[in-house]
Enzyme design. Structure first.
Site, PDB file in Angstrom:
ATOM      1  N   ASP A  45       0.258  -7.674   1.139  1.00 41.20           N
ATOM      2  CA  ASP A  45       0.686  -6.305   1.394  1.00 41.20           C
ATOM      3  C   ASP A  45       2.214  -6.180   1.362  1.00 41.20           C
ATOM      4  OD1 ASP A  45       0.210  -3.603   1.757  1.00 41.20           O
ATOM      5  OD2 ASP A  45       0.274  -3.723   3.941  1.00 41.20           O
ATOM      6  N   SER A  66       4.830   2.110   7.954  1.00 37.86           N
ATOM      7  CA  SER A  66       4.527   0.984   7.083  1.00 37.86           C
ATOM      8  C   SER A  66       5.699   0.655   6.178  1.00 37.86           C
ATOM      9  CB  SER A  66       3.297   1.295   6.222  1.00 37.86           C
ATOM     10  OG  SER A  66       2.121   1.178   6.975  1.00 37.86           O
ATOM     11  N   HIS A 123       0.815  -1.223   0.000  1.00 39.32           N
ATOM     12  CA  HIS A 123       0.000   0.000   0.000  1.00 39.32           C
ATOM     13  C   HIS A 123       0.847   1.271   0.000  1.00 39.32           C
ATOM     14  CE1 HIS A 123       0.441  -0.384   4.498  1.00 39.32           C
ATOM     15  NE2 HIS A 123       0.491   0.929   4.401  1.00 39.32           N
TER      16      HIS A 123
END
Length: 401
Positions: free
Chosen positions: A171, A248, A141
């Protein structure tokens, strides 16, 4: 008592200065008190006097120097290989779409376009360098819907990164920069993690480079459904180390500075909880993306649920089934034209073994499936209405968007 003009001026000056100091103090103290209260809420864990235990055996050598501890040592070892990733992508402008409405077009000329059809969206994430020649692992993402990103190293060097591959199911994504002799991380293992062990997260939350947070491993094997992202196919590591947007794609480290997971801020509302993709999963996916450019995930096409007395009643009512056991793994749905349907599995079957190995939770079944390859034959032993039966199911490829 009579005062001279000079004395009166001095006394008035003192009163004025004192009043001003009191006023400033009253404005300053609330801020100080607020900061003090905030600092009290921060838990700082002192490093152990002895070297922390290694999850995979052995101990870390005690760092030298009065100002060093095992956290600082781990961060110094890995920090140079942690990068900031700035991604820019074009997305549809919802205002422009809304103006397609004929009622709104009356206020503008037919040929007039008051707002652009697309707008530029910018985001910041993290990643870490796997190889000296510039292979980088991050979250899908972070780099979704873009082909190139800007990669900034801790030493300030900046590169244009090429997005080699993206796997939205786990992911995980990989990026390549053109350079050599780059700092790299050391990969560890998440297989033997125990709740209570140290966890160190490095990333760029809110664009603040190389921010370090520390906590513990609070749980392992959290399923995607439990975490609240049922569209993913990952068993997550749960930690209380702060993982915020911008973290992230950064590494989760053990006490030795080895990467045990990839941080992912998939739940913005997860106060006090962070999640990470186990490094074994991330490294396997990254390798496939670098070598093949895509990943194919094995897929059966069943919906499963771990049974309890209350859950059994709910399933029987919602799915119109007649499950009688209070424990086990129930197949609650079978997708049409899926490998499971072609293999003979039915809603209401209770899964007991996969390839001869006993399973007790749906997470264990999913692990067995994920460890296989698309096209493999899986032997699924089920209890169907009190009768034990075994079905051979050939796994298919997980349908991606």
């Amino acid at each position: 008592m009579k005062l001279s003009l000079k004395q009166l001026i001095i006394y008035l000056s003192i009163l004025t200065i004192g009043g001003g100091a009191g006023l400033l103090g009253s404005r300053y103290l609330p801020t100080q008190n607020r900061l003090f209260r905030e600092l009290r809420t921060v838990t700082v864990s002192s490093p152990p006097e002895t070297a922390p235990a290694n999850p995979v055996g052995g101990q870390v050598a005690a760092p030298s120097g009065d100002n060093m501890n095992f956290i600082a040592t781990a961060v110094q070892r890995t920090g140079p290989a942690v990068v900031r990733i700035n991604a820019t992508r074009k997305v549809a402008n919802p205002i422009s779409d809304a103006l397609k409405n004929p009622l709104l077009r009356r206020f503008f000329g037919e040929e007039e376009q008051p707002f652009p059809k697309e707008r530029i969206e910018r985001g910041t994430g993290s990643g870490f360098i796997l190889s000296e020649n510039g292979q980088i692992l991050t979250n899908a993402h972070v780099v979704a819907d873009t082909d190139t990103v800007q990669v900034t190293l801790k030493d300030g060097r900046t590169f244009e990164g090429r997005v080699v591959g993206v796997d939205s199911v786990t992911d995980v994504a990989v990026v390549k920069i053109s350079d050599y002799d780059l700092p790299t991380v050391k990969l560890g293992t998440s297989q033997n993690l125990i709740p209570g062990q140290w966890a160190i997260a490095i990333g760029n939350p809110l664009g603040l480079d190389n921010t370090v947070t520390i906590g513990i491993i609070s749980a392992t094997d959290r399923t995607s459904a439990q975490v609240g992202v049922p569209d993913k196919r990952v068993s997550f590591i749960q930690t209380d180390a702060a993982i915020n947007p911008g973290n992230s794609g950064g590494p989760l480290l053990n006490a030795q500075g080895e990467v045990i997971g990839v941080n992912t801020a998939i739940r913005a509302d997860a106060q006090g909880l962070g999640f990470a993709i186990p490094i074994e999963t991330a490294a396997r996916i990254a390798n496939e993306l670098f070598t093949k450019g895509r990943v194919r995930h094995p897929f059966l096409g069943v919906e499963m649920s771990d049974l309890s007395s209350s859950k059994k009643q709910q399933i029987n009512q919602d799915k119109n089934l007649n499950i009688k056991q209070d424990v086990g793994i129930a197949i609650t749905g079978v997708l049409e034209n899926s490998p499971a349907q072609r293999g003979g599995l039915l809603p209401g079957d209770l899964i007991q073994k996969v390839n001869g190995k006993q399973v007790k939770t749906s997470a264990q079944v999913q692990k067995q499936v994920d460890s296989s390859t698309v096209g493999d034959i899986l032997e699924i032993e089920v209890n169907r209405n009190g009768k034990i039966q075994t079905f051979k199911v050939q796994s298919g490829a997980y349908p991606q968007k």
